[in-house]
Scaffold this active site. Sequence first.
Site, PDB file in Angstrom:
ATOM      1  N   ARG A   1     -15.449 -12.487  27.607  1.00  0.00           N
ATOM      2  CA  ARG A   1     -15.633 -13.418  26.486  1.00  0.00           C
ATOM      3  C   ARG A   1     -16.150 -12.749  25.210  1.00  0.00           C
ATOM      4  O   ARG A   1     -16.710 -13.395  24.334  1.00  0.00           O
ATOM      5  CB  ARG A   1     -16.541 -14.584  26.861  1.00  0.00           C
ATOM      6  CG  ARG A   1     -15.985 -15.414  27.987  1.00  0.00           C
ATOM      7  CD  ARG A   1     -16.646 -16.778  28.057  1.00  0.00           C
ATOM      8  NE  ARG A   1     -16.031 -17.539  29.118  1.00  0.00           N
ATOM      9  CZ  ARG A   1     -16.369 -17.441  30.391  1.00  0.00           C
ATOM     10  NH1 ARG A   1     -17.338 -16.628  30.754  1.00  0.00           N
ATOM     11  NH2 ARG A   1     -15.734 -18.156  31.298  1.00  0.00           N
TER      12      ARG A   1
ATOM     13  N   LYS B   1      -8.986 -10.220  11.866  1.00  0.00           N
ATOM     14  CA  LYS B   1      -7.804 -10.786  12.533  1.00  0.00           C
ATOM     15  C   LYS B   1      -7.365  -9.813  13.623  1.00  0.00           C
ATOM     16  O   LYS B   1      -7.056  -8.653  13.340  1.00  0.00           O
ATOM     17  CB  LYS B   1      -6.659 -10.980  11.532  1.00  0.00           C
ATOM     18  CG  LYS B   1      -6.791 -12.214  10.669  1.00  0.00           C
ATOM     19  CD  LYS B   1      -5.477 -12.490   9.943  1.00  0.00           C
ATOM     20  CE  LYS B   1      -5.588 -13.724   9.067  1.00  0.00           C
ATOM     21  NZ  LYS B   1      -4.357 -13.956   8.281  1.00  0.00           N
TER      22      LYS B   1
ATOM     23  N   GLU C   1       0.200  -2.512   0.316  1.00  0.00           N
ATOM     24  CA  GLU C   1      -0.936  -3.441   0.443  1.00  0.00           C
ATOM     25  C   GLU C   1      -1.984  -3.121  -0.630  1.00  0.00           C
ATOM     26  O   GLU C   1      -2.615  -4.034  -1.191  1.00  0.00           O
ATOM     27  CB  GLU C   1      -1.572  -3.357   1.832  1.00  0.00           C
ATOM     28  CG  GLU C   1      -0.625  -3.642   3.012  1.00  0.00           C
ATOM     29  CD  GLU C   1      -0.367  -5.134   3.271  1.00  0.00           C
ATOM     30  OE1 GLU C   1      -0.810  -5.983   2.477  1.00  0.00           O
ATOM     31  OE2 GLU C   1       0.300  -5.440   4.290  1.00  0.00           O
TER      32      GLU C   1
ATOM     33  N   ARG D   1      -8.131 -17.344   1.558  1.00  0.00           N
ATOM     34  CA  ARG D   1      -7.687 -16.128   2.241  1.00  0.00           C
ATOM     35  C   ARG D   1      -6.168 -15.985   2.267  1.00  0.00           C
ATOM     36  O   ARG D   1      -5.640 -14.874   2.373  1.00  0.00           O
ATOM     37  CB  ARG D   1      -8.265 -16.095   3.671  1.00  0.00           C
ATOM     38  CG  ARG D   1      -7.996 -14.768   4.381  1.00  0.00           C
ATOM     39  CD  ARG D   1      -8.745 -14.603   5.700  1.00  0.00           C
ATOM     40  NE  ARG D   1      -8.348 -13.339   6.312  1.00  0.00           N
ATOM     41  CZ  ARG D   1      -8.985 -12.739   7.292  1.00  0.00           C
ATOM     42  NH1 ARG D   1     -10.062 -13.288   7.818  1.00  0.00           N
ATOM     43  NH2 ARG D   1      -8.555 -11.597   7.786  1.00  0.00           N
TER      44      ARG D   1
HETATM   45  N1  LIG Z   1      -5.264  -7.500  11.421  1.00  0.00           N
HETATM   46  C1  LIG Z   1      -4.818  -7.536  10.186  1.00  0.00           C
HETATM   47  O1  LIG Z   1      -5.417  -8.134   9.298  1.00  0.00           O
HETATM   48  C2  LIG Z   1      -3.557  -6.806   9.869  1.00  0.00           C
HETATM   49  C3  LIG Z   1      -3.175  -6.617   8.532  1.00  0.00           C
HETATM   50  C4  LIG Z   1      -2.020  -5.874   8.275  1.00  0.00           C
HETATM   51  C5  LIG Z   1      -1.288  -5.331   9.322  1.00  0.00           C
HETATM   52  N2  LIG Z   1      -1.683  -5.530  10.604  1.00  0.00           N
HETATM   53  C6  LIG Z   1      -0.947  -4.950  11.741  1.00  0.00           C
HETATM   54  O2  LIG Z   1      -1.024  -3.538  11.629  1.00  0.00           O
HETATM   55  C7  LIG Z   1       0.076  -2.972  12.321  1.00  0.00           C
HETATM   56  C8  LIG Z   1       0.619  -1.820  11.511  1.00  0.00           C
HETATM   57  O3  LIG Z   1      -0.389  -0.848  11.348  1.00  0.00           O
HETATM   58  P1  LIG Z   1      -0.070   0.626  10.817  1.00  0.00           P
HETATM   59  O4  LIG Z   1       0.836   0.545   9.657  1.00  0.00           O
HETATM   60  O5  LIG Z   1      -1.370   1.308  10.684  1.00  0.00           O
HETATM   61  O6  LIG Z   1       0.826   1.223  11.982  1.00  0.00           O
HETATM   62  P2  LIG Z   1       0.510   2.055  13.314  1.00  0.00           P
HETATM   63  O7  LIG Z   1      -0.791   1.692  13.888  1.00  0.00           O
HETATM   64  O8  LIG Z   1       1.712   1.931  14.157  1.00  0.00           O
HETATM   65  O9  LIG Z   1       0.428   3.554  12.762  1.00  0.00           O
HETATM   66  C9  LIG Z   1       1.563   4.153  12.177  1.00  0.00           C
HETATM   67  C10 LIG Z   1       1.861   5.512  12.786  1.00  0.00           C
HETATM   68  O10 LIG Z   1       0.958   6.482  12.260  1.00  0.00           O
HETATM   69  C11 LIG Z   1       0.368   7.232  13.323  1.00  0.00           C
HETATM   70  N3  LIG Z   1      -0.943   7.632  12.810  1.00  0.00           N
HETATM   71  C12 LIG Z   1      -2.058   6.875  12.700  1.00  0.00           C
HETATM   72  N4  LIG Z   1      -3.002   7.551  12.033  1.00  0.00           N
HETATM   73  C13 LIG Z   1      -2.496   8.776  11.741  1.00  0.00           C
HETATM   74  C14 LIG Z   1      -2.995   9.904  11.038  1.00  0.00           C
HETATM   75  N5  LIG Z   1      -4.192   9.896  10.456  1.00  0.00           N
HETATM   76  N6  LIG Z   1      -2.187  10.993  10.936  1.00  0.00           N
HETATM   77  C15 LIG Z   1      -0.942  10.983  11.470  1.00  0.00           C
HETATM   78  N7  LIG Z   1      -0.414   9.938  12.113  1.00  0.00           N
HETATM   79  C16 LIG Z   1      -1.184   8.840  12.244  1.00  0.00           C
HETATM   80  C17 LIG Z   1       0.388   6.309  14.493  1.00  0.00           C
HETATM   81  O11 LIG Z   1       0.345   7.018  15.702  1.00  0.00           O
HETATM   82  C18 LIG Z   1       1.721   5.589  14.298  1.00  0.00           C
HETATM   83  O12 LIG Z   1       2.771   6.365  14.814  1.00  0.00           O
HETATM   84  C19 LIG Z   1       1.063  -4.095  12.552  1.00  0.00           C
HETATM   85  O13 LIG Z   1       1.059  -4.431  13.915  1.00  0.00           O
HETATM   86  C20 LIG Z   1       0.528  -5.249  11.735  1.00  0.00           C
HETATM   87  O14 LIG Z   1       0.801  -6.502  12.295  1.00  0.00           O
HETATM   88  C21 LIG Z   1      -2.797  -6.255  10.887  1.00  0.00           C
HETATM   89 ZN   LIG Z   2       0.455  -7.074   5.284  1.00  0.00          ZN
END
Ligand SMILES: NC(=O)c1ccc[n+]([C@@H]2O[C@H](COP(=O)([O-])OP(=O)(O)OC[C@H]3O[C@@H](n4cnc5c(N)ncnc54)[C@H](O)[C@@H]3O)[C@@H](O)[C@H]2O)c1
Ligand SMILES: [Zn+2]
Length: 357
Positions: A121, A143, A185, A241
Amino acid sequence: MELITINLDLPQDSYAIHISHDWQGLESAIRTYLGNKVMLVTDENVKELFVHNVTSIISSMGCETTLAIIQAGENSKSLGTAESLYTQALNAKLDRSSSIIALGGGVVGDLAGFVASTYMRGINFIQIPTTLLAQVDSSVGGKVAVNHPLAKNIIGSFYQPKSVYININTLSTLPDRQFSTGMAELIKYGFIWDKEFLVWLENNIERLMKKEKDALAYAIQRCCTIKAEIVGQDEKEKGLRAILNFGHTVGHGLESITGYSQFTHGEAVALGMIYESLIALHMGLVDQSLVNLLIDLLKAAKLPTKIAGIDVESLIQAMSLDKKNKSGSIVFILPTDYGKVDIFNDVDQKLIYKVFK
Ligand SMILES: NC(=O)c1ccc[n+]([C@@H]2O[C@H](COP(=O)([O-])OP(=O)(O)OC[C@H]3O[C@@H](n4cnc5c(N)ncnc54)[C@H](O)[C@@H]3O)[C@@H](O)[C@H]2O)c1
Ligand SMILES: [Zn+2]
């Protein structure tokens, strides 16, 4: 560079976001929240890069660490991967006084946060984001979610981390395309909230693209401050938001109709911001110079600014399934001035067709 600290103030569970260019401040940023045992969740790429640094700091604090490595990529944000993390947590005997740390991009953060929010939980959760997207967006605001085969981010909750630690130096290994995705973003924050940041971006975007440290630190700090301000006012997205979704109505629609494979999230959001600004232009909310500024910034960030051959019918269909929608009409966040947006649910469908033609 000094360690920068931003506070996200909430009625309960306020926390600090730390921005640094190394790992030196990590210990004091997380010490209070680790508990007896830690599960460090990361993906196979990030493991090679930063796990050694982070685990040695945790071990030096006398804390037992279990390493959980997931496959890189969106497919890991699933109930199946979550279940395997619960299993690893149980095998390692994590209890209510233990913690989970996410080290990686948004995939690791959303998944590990979801597991932390549900295991027993809810146990302490700490974010160490390593992509630009995660540093300016997903690690802040609480989120957390996994995907269902029929819908993205549909199984989740609001669960704030206890601490966020951003080491901007981790961005030096990030592939260019992933860096640009985060830039979408980052640019978004200027348009939704901060005219001065837009001016700064106009003058400094080349420095950001060269990953100059002080420019990065400034921009990430601006974005986290803006997000903290918005989430502090409206944690559960009852109203304000939603403005963080500028570009996302069209963006999510594009991601969905192209099977989540053609565009990264940021690329889709970049296109979404352009088409949503064009809708605003046709509605007489903004003038052409705002749209031009947006296009110039996105081009400088090496993001796409045009799409060809979009089936508008399926795009509208996909947009009408958006989580933001209420009682049947598509909700758009549209610019009304530099650094200002508003929420609209009465956009004329004919206008949408016109803009995409
Ligand atoms: N929770 C929220 O508020 C929120 C907001 C926006 C996006 N998201 C979510 O985030 C996700 C996308 O995240 P992302 O764009 O970070 O993608 P990701 O986590 O897939 O990372 C992208 C790639 O970069 C690699 N990587 C990470 N850090 C690295 C580094 N320092 N050097 C080299 N490679 C590295 C990872 O292994 C991966 O292959 C989606 O699932 C989306 O829905 C969530
Ligand atoms: Zn986004």
